[in-house]
Scaffold this motif. Structure first.
Motif, PDB file in Angstrom:
ATOM      1  N   ASN A 228       0.828  -1.211   0.000  1.00  0.00           N
ATOM      2  CA  ASN A 228       0.000   0.000   0.000  1.00  0.00           C
ATOM      3  C   ASN A 228       0.864   1.263   0.000  1.00  0.00           C
ATOM      4  N   GLN A 229       1.935   1.234   0.776  1.00  0.00           N
ATOM      5  CA  GLN A 229       2.857   2.369   0.784  1.00  0.00           C
ATOM      6  C   GLN A 229       3.526   2.527  -0.584  1.00  0.00           C
ATOM      7  N   ASP A 230       3.924   1.399  -1.179  1.00  0.00           N
ATOM      8  CA  ASP A 230       4.568   1.442  -2.490  1.00  0.00           C
ATOM      9  C   ASP A 230       3.618   2.017  -3.545  1.00  0.00           C
ATOM     10  N   VAL A 231       2.334   1.682  -3.446  1.00  0.00           N
ATOM     11  CA  VAL A 231       1.354   2.192  -4.412  1.00  0.00           C
ATOM     12  C   VAL A 231       1.279   3.713  -4.341  1.00  0.00           C
ATOM     13  N   MET A 232       1.192   4.264  -3.138  1.00  0.00           N
ATOM     14  CA  MET A 232       1.051   5.713  -3.015  1.00  0.00           C
ATOM     15  C   MET A 232       2.306   6.434  -3.492  1.00  0.00           C
ATOM     16  N   GLN A 233       3.458   5.859  -3.209  1.00  0.00           N
ATOM     17  CA  GLN A 233       4.690   6.472  -3.699  1.00  0.00           C
ATOM     18  C   GLN A 233       4.744   6.434  -5.221  1.00  0.00           C
ATOM     19  N   MET A 234       4.204   5.369  -5.820  1.00  0.00           N
ATOM     20  CA  MET A 234       4.125   5.293  -7.274  1.00  0.00           C
ATOM     21  C   MET A 234       3.193   6.377  -7.820  1.00  0.00           C
ATOM     22  N   LEU A 235       2.030   6.550  -7.188  1.00  0.00           N
ATOM     23  CA  LEU A 235       1.090   7.576  -7.641  1.00  0.00           C
ATOM     24  C   LEU A 235       1.707   8.966  -7.550  1.00  0.00           C
ATOM     25  N   GLN A 236       2.516   9.190  -6.527  1.00  0.00           N
ATOM     26  CA  GLN A 236       3.188  10.480  -6.413  1.00  0.00           C
ATOM     27  C   GLN A 236       4.218  10.665  -7.525  1.00  0.00           C
ATOM     28  N   GLU A 237       4.906   9.582  -7.879  1.00  0.00           N
ATOM     29  CA  GLU A 237       5.841   9.655  -9.004  1.00  0.00           C
ATOM     30  C   GLU A 237       5.112  10.022 -10.286  1.00  0.00           C
TER      31      GLU A 237
END
Length: 378
Positions: A228-237
């Motif tokens: 879940n954390q990785d997903v949000m960091q991806m969306l920010q990218e």
């Protein structure tokens, strides 16, 4: 004929449970006979805890008694608070901090010396663990960020109290309802890796705190709870790039990157929890007047489904849902644990009721006839 090797124990039945049922082909999740859709939209987290631990949904009197009793257990000892402050000063990773905090709670539990199989003692310990995890986690986050911890309130729901302790502000009805729904959706999910870790630990007749500590350590891995954390960091990218989401994902895939939040060992269709959370993510965006995180997510979901045949799991939409609630990204997985503690405890209670030591075997593939040489001759 050699026995069949099942790496990752895939497809191997190791237990029977009355707690949750998953139909990976139909995209169905059931807690003790009740559809996750009905529970997510109609029951509070406290009701679901009662269901998992006691086998039936509570009536109003049972619920009030249960919720009130658990609310009185939210406070944590000053010594535990001091240890949390030390973890915050050391800038410990949130999941590692949570693992340590739950283990520390054992020293201050009135039933710490009870027989590990004493069901009533375990129910009391389970209430305390579940009630205190939000207090400990919120205190850690606030102290890490240079703020004073907020004492819990007994007049708020489990969901509202955590958000209040985290933000020093009582949440509005929409935020409380959304977070409560997220807790319900994450409460249990069959014999996943962290639940299995808790069962292995409890099968040795280790105590409940040890079992939950094992589960938290297992959940911390990115292949289980960390996505879940990785997903949000991806969306920010994606947001920080000058590319359309589908173009960004295509370039990432061509560059060998894995897109988090997709695929599941059980579901062959869209995770029903992701479907429910996607609706909440859209609602939160519309309420805030900015639906870009939801729109990014939908675009990426459609692209990955068309190109890779993969569908999102619960982590994919919990990311944007939590972010729009103002929850720090690195606490997403601890929040997963905050919810899943209820399921872990329910499974451990089942394990204790009909316990057998979990002791699988490995096929030996090493050498067998090596000659031993004395140290001086090597």
């Amino acid at each position: 004929m050699p026995e069949e090797l099942r790496r990752g124990l895939e497809g191997v039945l190791v237990a029977e449970s009355e707690l949750s049922y998953i139909d990976g082909d139909a995209g169905q999740l059931i807690y003790r006979g009740y559809s996750i859709d009905d529970l997510a939209h109609g029951a509070s987290y406290e009701e679901v805890l009662y269901l998992l631990w006691h086998g039936h949904l509570p009536d109003r009197n049972e619920l009030e008694s249960f919720a009130d009793t658990m609310a009185t257990e939210r406070g944590i000892d000053s010594d535990v608070l001091e240890s949390i402050e030390a973890l915050a000063r050391a800038d410990e990773e949130p999941m590692a901090a949570l693992r340590t905090m739950v283990s520390t709670l054992s020293a201050y539990d009135d039933d710490a010396d009870a027989d590990p199989t004493d069901r009533e003692a375990n129910l009391r310990k389970g209430r305390r663990i579940t009630a205190k995890i939000p207090t400990a986690l919120a205190a850690f986050v606030r102290m890490r960020d240079g703020n004073d911890p907020i004492a819990p309130r007994e007049d708020l729901s489990h969901a509202a109290n955590f958000l209040y302790m985290l933000n020093d502000e009582e949440p509005d009805e929409v935020l409380e309802e959304t977070f409560d729904m997220a807790l319900v959706l994450h409460a249990d999910h069959g014999l996943n890796a962290s639940t299995f870790a808790a069962l292995v630990t409890s099968s040795t007749l280790a105590d409940l705190h040890s079992a939950i500590t094992s589960a938290i350590g297992t959940l911390s891995g990115s292949l289980h709870g960390g996505a879940n954390q990785d997903v949000m960091q991806m969306l920010q990218e994606v947001d920080n790039s000058d590319k359309e989401p589908s173009t960004w994902v295509n370039d990432a895939l061509e560059g060998g990157r894995r897109i988090p939040g997709f695929g599941h060992r059980v579901y062959n269709v869209k995770d029903p929890r992701a479907r429910i959370l996607s609706e909440k993510s859209e609602e939160l965006g519309e309420a805030a007047g900015d639906t870009k995180w939801y729109e990014y997510s939908v675009t990426i979901e459609d692209y990955i489904k068309d190109e890779k045949g993969l569908v999102p799991n619960v982590d994919f939409y919990s990311a944007s849902t939590y972010y729009q609630m103002g929850i720090p990204i690195d606490t997403y997985t601890p929040i997963f644990a905050l919810s899943r503690a209820g399921g872990w405890i329910a499974h451990v209670l089942e394990q204790y009721e009909d316990n057998r030591l979990i002791r699988p075997r490995a096929r030996y593939v090493g050498a067998k006839d090596r000659e031993f040489t004395e140290l001086d001759a090597r």
